[in-house]
Design an enzyme around this catalytic site. Sequence first.
Site, PDB file in Angstrom:
ATOM      1  N   SER A  48       0.805  -1.226   0.000  1.00 30.44           N
ATOM      2  CA  SER A  48       0.000   0.000   0.000  1.00 30.44           C
ATOM      3  C   SER A  48       0.834   1.271   0.000  1.00 30.44           C
ATOM      4  CB  SER A  48      -0.931   0.008   1.216  1.00 30.44           C
ATOM      5  OG  SER A  48      -1.822  -1.078   1.176  1.00 30.44           O
ATOM      6  N   THR A  90      -1.476   3.816   3.618  1.00 27.62           N
ATOM      7  CA  THR A  90      -2.284   4.501   2.613  1.00 27.62           C
ATOM      8  C   THR A  90      -2.553   5.958   2.967  1.00 27.62           C
ATOM      9  OG1 THR A  90      -3.283   2.399   1.962  1.00 27.62           O
ATOM     10  CG2 THR A  90      -4.424   4.394   1.271  1.00 27.62           C
ATOM     11  N   PHE A  99      -9.933   7.941  16.775  1.00 22.45           N
ATOM     12  CA  PHE A  99     -11.023   7.218  17.418  1.00 22.45           C
ATOM     13  C   PHE A  99     -10.642   5.862  18.003  1.00 22.45           C
ATOM     14  CE2 PHE A  99     -12.936   9.993  14.149  1.00 22.45           C
ATOM     15  CZ  PHE A  99     -13.647  10.821  14.997  1.00 22.45           C
ATOM     16  N   HIS A 128      -1.638  -9.966  -0.500  1.00 23.82           N
ATOM     17  CA  HIS A 128      -2.141  -9.180  -1.625  1.00 23.82           C
ATOM     18  C   HIS A 128      -2.052 -10.013  -2.903  1.00 23.82           C
ATOM     19  CE1 HIS A 128      -0.761  -5.250   0.603  1.00 23.82           C
ATOM     20  NE2 HIS A 128      -1.721  -5.905   1.244  1.00 23.82           N
ATOM     21  N   HIS A 154      -4.679  -2.159  -4.321  1.00 26.32           N
ATOM     22  CA  HIS A 154      -4.246  -3.480  -4.789  1.00 26.32           C
ATOM     23  C   HIS A 154      -5.393  -4.454  -4.554  1.00 26.32           C
ATOM     24  CE1 HIS A 154      -3.920  -4.575  -0.580  1.00 26.32           C
ATOM     25  NE2 HIS A 154      -3.160  -3.509  -0.388  1.00 26.32           N
TER      26      HIS A 154
END
Length: 528
Positions: free
Chosen positions: A113, A176, A302, A488, A393
């Site tokens: 990522s 990401t 959070f 992946h 991906h």
Amino acid sequence: MRIKTAILSGVLPLTIATQVAAAVLPSHQTNNTWYTDAATSTETKATATTPAKAKNVILFVGDGMGVSTLTAARILQGQQNGDLGEENFLSFEAFPHTALVKTYNVDAQTPDSAGTMTAMMSGVKTDAGVLGVAENIERGNCSTVSGNELITAIELAEMKGMSTGIISTARITHATPAAAYAKSADRNWEDDGDMPAAAKTAGCEDIASQLVNFEPNLESRIDGADVDGLDVVMGGGRRSFLPKDAAFNSNDAVSGVEGDRTDGRDLTAEWKTRYPAGSYVFDQNSFDAVDTSTTTKLFGLFNESHMQYEEDRGNDVAGEPSLTEMTSKAIAILNKNSNGYLLVVESGRIDHGHHAGSAYSALSDAIELSNAVQAAADATSPDDTLIMVTADHSHVFTIAGYPKRGNPILGKVVNIGETEPTTAADGMPYTTVGYTNGLGFHDLGAVTDADAVYSESIQAGRADLASVDTESPGFHQEALVPLGSETHAGEDISLHARGPGSQFVRGVVEQNMVFHLINQALDLLDSE
């Protein structure tokens, strides 16, 4: 032949072509809903006109959301709505423009990522595992960062006076989202406690610190830059912003010591000092209390680590907002800027569900992403806002067998015309969806936290599923190759677009093209 040539060449309008077809084809064909629906869709696309320039851009990234995930998620959503499922569309699958995207990293056939999102954010493909830097970087070597830094679309939007936002259901320092704002020789350097001593001695800055220092860092790096910093940041990963001291624990800390920082810095306090008029929120109640009409800066963390899976949110100690709620609130805040905005939204836990071998979790989070996209589409106009939805991906997630139409996508294969599960050559039933590799079969019953499987042993290979409820939240699909985590995959993923500039989303493209599509729509490199 002349009529056919005229139709194919575009000389004959589509409506006339439809009339010609009606005169040739039997009524049971032209009146069939499959035929009429497709004809209407084709005519709508053929007559659509789309402006090239946008005021705003929203980029949604479904982490790990490959084509097989889209297919299974649309079927699951349709079945949850009481339909057969296959005819359903996720919200963004109805967008008018689509492309296939090649995802490889410079040094990797199957990508990670960090490299893929860096490509989307900068327009430059790079190596796996590094953030915001070009391919000449040496992963883990702090000294190679200098001179290889890339400027991202988020940074360019800031310099253009636009509002900016980054949202993720993963840790906001994870690969990401971090690729939108950080420059790092290693994606794992989320806080100083994750960095080797040599990197800290050499002066490299951890990812969480780079987020809080985004404004001064950008201004020092670019001559003449005068920015006001990221306007909306929401996600998980609170541990990287707090000192390794129980005194700084939040009210929903799950660890004895929540923070991971060894330098004693409380980055949430630093952010509040830098933006005293901003709102720092950490649970559902504080999120709900944010007034979007007056709030100009919002920072939400959070969870100690990643936010909950969508189906597990109800088990959170202090409560946390959904991806849809975060997206809607972000748009309401960012939309106040007359110069427009760039918002990046990641559904990070699709990827984590797949890694855990839980199709239930991965698909549920993909459906929530679809809900968030629909909320964004409802809150914006296709006349001025480009919305793009893609993935970074794929995963080794398969849809197999010959199940009949409407068969539960999470269920066991039941062949056409049959009522009982089909058996394989070993005499045992098998599921429609599964994984090539990973932890393999586990039956955790009603458990909605897919990560619970990591406390179990690897059980790759076949299992007797005859008496197992494969549609339950805690069911983890079989896998062929035993691994501690599913991997992946390397095939192309899809890109869907609506709004100004979306007409350029077509064909098969390299992943770094996403940056150029954003730039084309917003003229980020235009100083005017």
